[in-house]
Design an enzyme around this catalytic site. Structure first.
Site, PDB file in Angstrom:
ATOM      1  N   LYS A  34       0.857  -1.189   0.000  1.00  0.00           N
ATOM      2  CA  LYS A  34       0.000   0.000   0.000  1.00  0.00           C
ATOM      3  C   LYS A  34       0.893   1.239   0.000  1.00  0.00           C
ATOM      4  O   LYS A  34       1.951   1.247   0.658  1.00  0.00           O
ATOM      5  CB  LYS A  34      -0.889  -0.038   1.244  1.00  0.00           C
ATOM      6  CG  LYS A  34      -1.969   1.028   1.314  1.00  0.00           C
ATOM      7  CD  LYS A  34      -2.828   0.788   2.573  1.00  0.00           C
ATOM      8  CE  LYS A  34      -3.898   1.835   2.753  1.00  0.00           C
ATOM      9  NZ  LYS A  34      -4.704   1.596   3.986  1.00  0.00           N
ATOM     10  N   SER A  59      -9.513   1.969   3.195  1.00  0.00           N
ATOM     11  CA  SER A  59      -8.706   2.718   2.275  1.00  0.00           C
ATOM     12  C   SER A  59      -7.791   1.847   1.415  1.00  0.00           C
ATOM     13  O   SER A  59      -7.212   2.337   0.448  1.00  0.00           O
ATOM     14  CB  SER A  59      -7.848   3.705   3.053  1.00  0.00           C
ATOM     15  OG  SER A  59      -6.962   3.010   3.918  1.00  0.00           O
ATOM     16  N   SER A  75      -9.467  -0.718   7.328  1.00  0.00           N
ATOM     17  CA  SER A  75      -9.008  -0.489   5.952  1.00  0.00           C
ATOM     18  C   SER A  75      -8.330  -1.679   5.291  1.00  0.00           C
ATOM     19  O   SER A  75      -7.992  -1.622   4.107  1.00  0.00           O
ATOM     20  CB  SER A  75      -8.060   0.711   5.906  1.00  0.00           C
ATOM     21  OG  SER A  75      -8.778   1.898   6.101  1.00  0.00           O
TER      22      SER A  75
END
Lengths: 98, 512
Positions: B80, B155, B179
């Site tokens: 990420k 996210s 997330s």
């Protein structure tokens, strides 16, 4: 708990150093008002006899030996700054601010 | 699609160890698929083709020379874009960090490098990890491989979509309020948030430090276990890092997979997380899996955690408070962009304000302002102080129910993947999507999402397992049992049928 007015959003944006436009201030005031009204319910159960918890695990100070270790490369760090000079970050004027 | 891309990371590891495939072949296959599908899915913000292939070639050479390597050596991974990799662009999907090259590696990056996993790139996310749909990325949303008209969660939608679309077998996410787990639920992937402190946060760009945790995104529970074993452990560079060994998660999952049961398992169904507000198809899938656990010998009891009703409210006070503090570092001085005011004197304060106005997106500004407001004089006790008390009550609820059960279960998210735009203009509606995942973050306990069904609409559903702090091993055992008892969800993803050539020709299915 008080509601969030456009004046409060503008004041807080100043504290947070974000130069919001008047349109953003107006929009955020409405959205933040809804959010703060929704989250105000925490006061229903937050009675004086309940202690506050700031962290999921107990925090203790962490010490290490005072030994020289590997550090990040200064030139590499400064290369990522918007501006640098003589091995230092170049900062816009600080003295004389309003 | 090449067959190897459908295999799990541990299956690939076995093939690499046996010499059936090379890491260069595998990494090249991943890179080819990313190149073909990323224009459609937008799961990656940066791809490091040369670096990944160099690592792969190095691992192949070391393996050929007889060197003993890490079990996952040679298996490609994506990170990420809020985890720093020295010299690789890290933006946190924000304009304010566009072009930034970190001068150091995160601890998880060091471990991944040492283990020899090729890092193929950085995945898309909501800006600074703020959102539940990846619509808040400054570089465009990621599309859900199950239905490209729908959100991939947030996210960590980029990591979840990359794994679900068979672009990469392993990815890492970060979980502040869900997330990793919520994107896992809506993309049919496995996502885990370890016990707070079990994985170092050094080099993770902080959103809300008392809540953030790095964790795995995979297609199988065993893969998540293997990746957690790799990245876990004490780190002197993180003062909140737990000083305790990583439990043998892979072996624990393997034993359960073989037995198909866990002796004496006690499962608590959280009343507050499985009723009103949850979509009927989500509840049906959840209840069916609970019955399968019962049939497998588990003792199922309903438990009540009344403080959970206040978790979302407490979270949306604590999180923005920490956001307002953590994001103060983005000042246009040391890294990222600098924007000078168009009128008036060019002072440090005015440069900072102009930079943050231009560099941050709406959701980030909204949370910084909310956080600054709740921390300001006159409001602190009523908001932040009260929220911290709710945190205490939630921890007490967990402690009480875990006296009688081994794990808690719930649906991971209240709905399946919603359509783009459905909630983007309504922050509270968006925040409600994390209602089931947030309590675990406030208490620091481990939790994970396992795909357990496909809804009538053809969308994946996730099953959440929550364990007591330090109970990650038991959580993985139950997760493995859920996976064993559930249908194979991952292979039902439409992306399994997408091949690289038709994607490049623009024939990938746009939406249902």
């Amino acid at each position: 708990m008080s509601r969030i007015s456009t004046e409060e959003v503008a004041r807080v944006a100043g504290l947070a150093h974000i130069a919001l436009t008047p349109e953003e201030i107006e929009r955020f005031a409405g959205e933040l008002d809804v959010i703060t009204t929704s989250v105000a319910k925490v006061s229903e159960v937050a009675t004086p006899d309940v202690p506050a918890t700031s962290h999921p695990i107990p925090l203790t100070n962490v010490w290490r030996e005072d030994e020289v270790g590997e550090t990040v490369d200064r030139d590499e760090v400064l290369a990522q700054a918007p501006e640098s000079q003589d091995g230092m970050f170049l900062v816009p004027q600080i003295l004389g601010e309003d | 699609m090449k067959d190897i891309l459908t295999k799990s990371a541990l299956e690939l590891a076995d093939l690499l160890a046996a010499g059936t495939i090379t890491s260069v072949e595998l990494t090249q296959a991943c890179l080819d698929r990313i190149e073909a599908l990323n224009p459609k899915i937008n799961a990656f913000l940066h791809v490091d083709r040369e670096g990944a292939l160099a690592t792969a070639a190095d691992v192949d050479a070391r393996r050929a020379a007889g060197e003993k390597l890490h079990r996952l050596a040679g298996v490609p991974i994506a990170l990420k874009d809020n985890m720093v990799v020295r010299g690789m662009p890290t933006t946190c999907a924000s304009k304010i960090l566009q072009g930034w090259l970190p001068p150091y590696d995160a601890t998880i990056t060091v471990k991944i490098r040492q283990a020899g996993l090729p890092i193929v790139g950085k995945t898309n996310m909501d800006e600074f990890a703020m959102g539940s749909s990846t619509e808040h990325s400054a570089f465009g949303p990621t599309l859900n491989p199950w239905d490209t008209a729908r959100i991939p969660g947030g996210s960590g939608g980029g990591s979840a979509a990359a794994v679900a679309a068979f672009m990469v077998p392993l990815a890492l996410g970060s979980d502040t309020g869900g997330s990793i787990r919520q994107p896992g639920s809506v993309t049919g992937t496995v996502g885990a948030k370890p016990t707070y402190g079990a994985v170092s946060r050094y080099g993770l760009v902080a959103m809300a430090s008392s809540l953030d945790q790095i964790g795995p995104v995979t297609r199988t529970v065993a893969d998540a276990a293997a990746l957690t074993e790799l990245i876990g452990g004490h780190d002197p560079a993180d003062s909140t890092s737990l000083n305790e060994p990583v439990p043998p998660l892979v072996e624990a999952a393997r034993v359960v997979a073989e037995k198909g049961a866990i002796e004496g398992l006690r499962v608590g169904v959280v009343k507050e997380l499985s009723g009103e507000g949850y979509a009927p198809d989500v509840l049906t899938a959840f209840n069916e899996t609970v019955e399968k656990l019962r049939d497998a010998g588990a003792d199922i009891v309903e438990v009540s955690c009344p403080s959970f009703d206040y978790a979302l409210a407490a979270y949306y006070l604590i999180m923005p408070a920490e956001v307002s503090s953590n994001l103060a570092r983005f000042d246009g001085i040391r890294y990222g962009i600098r924007v000078e005011p168009t009128q008036g004197p060019v002072t440090a304060q005015r440069v900072m304000a102009a930079t943050r106005e231009a560099g941050f997106g709406d959701e980030v500004k909204r949370r910084i302002i909310l956080g600054t407001h709740v921390l300001s004089a006159g409001f602190f006790d009523a908001y932040y102080g009260s929220a911290q008390k709710v945190r205490t009550l939630i921890q007490r609820d967990f402690a009480r129910v875990f006296e009688n059960v081994d794990v808690l279960v719930s649906p991971t998210a209240p709905t399946t993947a919603f359509k783009f735009g459905d909630k983007i203009d309504d922050p509270m509606a968006m925040y409600l999507n994390d209602i089931a995942t947030i309590p675990a973050n406030l208490a620091g306990v481990p939790a994970m999402s396992v795909p357990n069904a496909v809804s009538d609409e053809g969308l994946p559903v996730g099953f959440q397992i929550i364990a007591p702090a330090h109970g990650d091993q038991r959580m993985y055992e139950v997760a493995q049992l859920v996976e064993t008892l559930s249908d194979d969800v991952v292979s039902q993803c439409p992306a399994a049928q997408w091949d690289e050539k038709s994607a490049q020709a623009g024939e990938v299915q746009e939406e249902k």
